[in-house]
Motif scaffolding. Structure first.
Motif, PDB file in Angstrom:
ATOM      1  N   ALA A  30       0.922  -1.102  -0.114  1.00  0.00           N
ATOM      2  CA  ALA A  30       0.050   0.110   0.014  1.00  0.00           C
ATOM      3  C   ALA A  30       0.876   1.227  -0.012  1.00  0.00           C
ATOM      4  N   ASP A  31       0.493   2.210  -0.724  1.00  0.00           N
ATOM      5  CA  ASP A  31       1.173   3.476  -0.558  1.00  0.00           C
ATOM      6  C   ASP A  31       0.692   4.406   0.411  1.00  0.00           C
ATOM      7  N   LEU A  32       1.507   4.202   1.823  1.00  0.00           N
ATOM      8  CA  LEU A  32       0.923   4.613   3.023  1.00  0.00           C
ATOM      9  C   LEU A  32       1.228   6.272   3.161  1.00  0.00           C
ATOM     10  N   GLN A  45       4.865   8.323   9.958  1.00  0.00           N
ATOM     11  CA  GLN A  45       4.155   7.241   8.962  1.00  0.00           C
ATOM     12  C   GLN A  45       2.743   6.973   9.567  1.00  0.00           C
ATOM     13  N   THR A  46       1.929   6.773   8.648  1.00  0.00           N
ATOM     14  CA  THR A  46       0.318   6.665   9.280  1.00  0.00           C
ATOM     15  C   THR A  46      -0.012   5.034   8.787  1.00  0.00           C
ATOM     16  N   ASP A  47      -0.927   4.994   9.161  1.00  0.00           N
ATOM     17  CA  ASP A  47      -1.750   3.496   8.599  1.00  0.00           C
ATOM     18  C   ASP A  47      -2.649   3.880   7.464  1.00  0.00           C
ATOM     19  N   LEU A  48      -2.626   5.160   7.083  1.00  0.00           N
ATOM     20  CA  LEU A  48      -3.550   5.936   6.097  1.00  0.00           C
ATOM     21  C   LEU A  48      -3.002   5.298   4.615  1.00  0.00           C
ATOM     22  N   GLU A  49      -3.927   4.795   3.671  1.00  0.00           N
ATOM     23  CA  GLU A  49      -3.613   4.622   2.317  1.00  0.00           C
ATOM     24  C   GLU A  49      -3.858   5.856   1.492  1.00  0.00           C
ATOM     25  N   LYS A  50      -2.896   6.166   0.871  1.00  0.00           N
ATOM     26  CA  LYS A  50      -2.969   7.430  -0.285  1.00  0.00           C
ATOM     27  C   LYS A  50      -4.167   7.106  -1.132  1.00  0.00           C
ATOM     28  N   PHE A  62      -6.089  11.137  12.457  1.00  0.00           N
ATOM     29  CA  PHE A  62      -5.047  10.438  12.835  1.00  0.00           C
ATOM     30  C   PHE A  62      -4.355  10.847  14.093  1.00  0.00           C
ATOM     31  N   CYS A  64      -1.518  11.450  16.167  1.00  0.00           N
ATOM     32  CA  CYS A  64       0.106  11.363  15.976  1.00  0.00           C
ATOM     33  C   CYS A  64       0.699  10.889  17.143  1.00  0.00           C
TER      34      CYS A  64
END
Length: 85
Positions: A30-32, A45-50, A62, A64
């Motif tokens: 995935a592109d995080l 770095q997040t666990d969210l996908e672009k 998110f 932080c």
């Protein structure tokens, strides 16, 4: 009894089927989103996908780990929401 191989004999190789495909790393990863925390200036770095650009902006919250505050991240650009937005 032990079976002895002839010198120079090549052992049979077992073919392993790859069900994912040859490009599994490029398609499965995935592109995080990584963003700069506005409070600390650290890259986070997040666990969210672009996501691809959409007509309307969509944000995700998110927590932080750098500053322990809640940021709203634009899923298309990967940037935190600023006071101007």
């Amino acid at each position: 009894m032990r079976r002895h191989r002839r010198l120079g004999a090549i052992p049979k190789l077992i073919q392993i089927k790859d069900e994912i495909g040859p490009h599994r790393h490029s398609t499965a990863m995935a592109d995080l989103i990584v963003f700069r925390c506005p409070q600390t200036g650290m890259n986070v770095q997040t666990d969210l996908e672009k996501q691809l650009r959409q007509e309307r902006r969509s944000f995700a919250s998110f927590a932080c780990p750098a500053c322990t505050r809640l940021h709203f991240i634009d899923l298309a650009s990967g940037q935190p929401m600023s006071r101007e937005r």
